[in-house]
Enzyme design. Structure first.
Site, PDB file in Angstrom:
ATOM      1  N   GLU A  29       0.810  -1.218   0.000  1.00 39.89           N
ATOM      2  CA  GLU A  29       0.000   0.000   0.000  1.00 39.89           C
ATOM      3  C   GLU A  29       0.846   1.272   0.000  1.00 39.89           C
ATOM      4  O   GLU A  29       0.345   2.364   0.244  1.00 39.89           O
ATOM      5  CB  GLU A  29      -0.962  -0.020   1.196  1.00 39.89           C
ATOM      6  CG  GLU A  29      -2.021  -1.083   1.051  1.00 39.89           C
ATOM      7  CD  GLU A  29      -3.085  -1.055   2.136  1.00 39.89           C
ATOM      8  OE1 GLU A  29      -2.963  -0.277   3.109  1.00 39.89           O
ATOM      9  OE2 GLU A  29      -4.063  -1.815   1.994  1.00 39.89           O
ATOM     10  N   GLU A  86     -10.828  -5.456   9.241  1.00 38.90           N
ATOM     11  CA  GLU A  86      -9.709  -4.504   9.164  1.00 38.90           C
ATOM     12  C   GLU A  86      -8.840  -4.786   7.947  1.00 38.90           C
ATOM     13  O   GLU A  86      -8.517  -3.872   7.202  1.00 38.90           O
ATOM     14  CB  GLU A  86      -8.885  -4.570  10.450  1.00 38.90           C
ATOM     15  CG  GLU A  86      -7.683  -3.649  10.469  1.00 38.90           C
ATOM     16  CD  GLU A  86      -8.033  -2.165  10.438  1.00 38.90           C
ATOM     17  OE1 GLU A  86      -7.156  -1.371  10.066  1.00 38.90           O
ATOM     18  OE2 GLU A  86      -9.168  -1.787  10.789  1.00 38.90           O
ATOM     19  N   ILE A  88      -7.605  -7.988   4.929  1.00 34.32           N
ATOM     20  CA  ILE A  88      -7.325  -9.303   4.350  1.00 34.32           C
ATOM     21  C   ILE A  88      -5.994  -9.143   3.643  1.00 34.32           C
ATOM     22  O   ILE A  88      -5.821  -8.205   2.848  1.00 34.32           O
ATOM     23  CB  ILE A  88      -8.394  -9.748   3.335  1.00 34.32           C
ATOM     24  CG1 ILE A  88      -9.692 -10.080   4.053  1.00 34.32           C
ATOM     25  CG2 ILE A  88      -7.891 -10.951   2.538  1.00 34.32           C
ATOM     26  CD1 ILE A  88     -10.778 -10.602   3.134  1.00 34.32           C
ATOM     27  N   GLN A  97      -5.329 -17.093  -6.279  1.00 35.88           N
ATOM     28  CA  GLN A  97      -5.664 -18.514  -6.161  1.00 35.88           C
ATOM     29  C   GLN A  97      -6.936 -18.722  -5.359  1.00 35.88           C
ATOM     30  O   GLN A  97      -7.273 -19.846  -5.003  1.00 35.88           O
ATOM     31  CB  GLN A  97      -4.506 -19.284  -5.501  1.00 35.88           C
ATOM     32  CG  GLN A  97      -3.241 -19.320  -6.323  1.00 35.88           C
ATOM     33  CD  GLN A  97      -2.189 -20.219  -5.710  1.00 35.88           C
ATOM     34  OE1 GLN A  97      -2.495 -21.249  -5.106  1.00 35.88           O
ATOM     35  NE2 GLN A  97      -0.936 -19.848  -5.864  1.00 35.88           N
ATOM     36  N   GLY A  98      -7.626 -17.636  -5.039  1.00 36.07           N
ATOM     37  CA  GLY A  98      -8.874 -17.748  -4.304  1.00 36.07           C
ATOM     38  C   GLY A  98      -8.713 -17.763  -2.792  1.00 36.07           C
ATOM     39  O   GLY A  98      -9.695 -17.964  -2.070  1.00 36.07           O
ATOM     40  N   TYR A 134     -14.944  -7.195  -4.621  1.00 34.19           N
ATOM     41  CA  TYR A 134     -16.058  -6.730  -3.794  1.00 34.19           C
ATOM     42  C   TYR A 134     -17.286  -6.415  -4.651  1.00 34.19           C
ATOM     43  O   TYR A 134     -18.411  -6.699  -4.246  1.00 34.19           O
ATOM     44  CB  TYR A 134     -15.643  -5.516  -2.964  1.00 34.19           C
ATOM     45  CG  TYR A 134     -14.531  -5.837  -1.985  1.00 34.19           C
ATOM     46  CD1 TYR A 134     -14.510  -7.042  -1.283  1.00 34.19           C
ATOM     47  CD2 TYR A 134     -13.483  -4.956  -1.786  1.00 34.19           C
ATOM     48  CE1 TYR A 134     -13.486  -7.347  -0.396  1.00 34.19           C
ATOM     49  CE2 TYR A 134     -12.462  -5.241  -0.890  1.00 34.19           C
ATOM     50  CZ  TYR A 134     -12.468  -6.439  -0.203  1.00 34.19           C
ATOM     51  OH  TYR A 134     -11.465  -6.736   0.676  1.00 34.19           O
TER      52      TYR A 134
END
Length: 158
Positions: A29, A86, A88, A97-98, A134
């Site tokens: 990030e 908060e 993942i 890969q899910g 999402y």
């Protein structure tokens, strides 16, 4: 590389790997120097006298912990008890890969089991893979609310 992954509740013994993934997320990030949370902080805050967070880990038989989903209970004056996801984090070498979806689903099941009225989380506006995920599950991406924060130093000055 296809992994054999088990999603399970995190334990105190997992915290070193969890903290390493938090640092990896900060690098991703573009904020590598922003992590001030320590392993000791996480031990106290997750497993001390008043635990304030819980987490799931993605434990790969081949590599150990490759992902986490950390969450806590919050409260909405309008809705009541809510779960706040908060973070993942899935280590970069095994993304796509899910594993993130498995972690997300585990948190959803925790929210269902706890009869939470809402589940909330944030996503950076440039994180297209996460935004697309999402959207694919039908989540509401709300552009109306502005995030507000005070640092520890600002809190002390007030």
């Amino acid at each position: 590389m296809s992994l054999t992954v088990t999603i399970r509740k995190g334990t105190q013994q997992d915290l070193a790997a969890v903290h390493a993934l938090v640092v990896e997320l900060a690098v991703y990030e573009k904020a590598p120097n922003e992590v001030t949370n320590t392993l000791e902080d996480m031990q106290r805050d997750g497993f001390g006298g008043q635990p304030i967070f819980e987490f799931y880990v993605a434990d790969a038989a081949e590599e150990g912990i490759v992902g986490i989903a950390l969450y806590y209970t919050a409260y909405s004056t309008w809705k009541g008890k809510m779960l706040f996801l908060e973070d993942i984090v899935v280590t970069e070498r095994v993304r796509r890969q899910g594993i993130g979806r498995l972690l997300f689903n585990a948190v959803v099941k925790a929210a269902q089991a706890g009869n939470y009225k809402r589940m909330k989380w944030q996503v950076l506006n440039w994180n297209e893979p996460a935004i697309n995920f999402y959207r694919s599950i039908g989540a509401n991406l709300d552009g109306e609310w502005i995030n507000c924060n005070l640092t520890q130093e600002q809190l002390q000055q007030l």
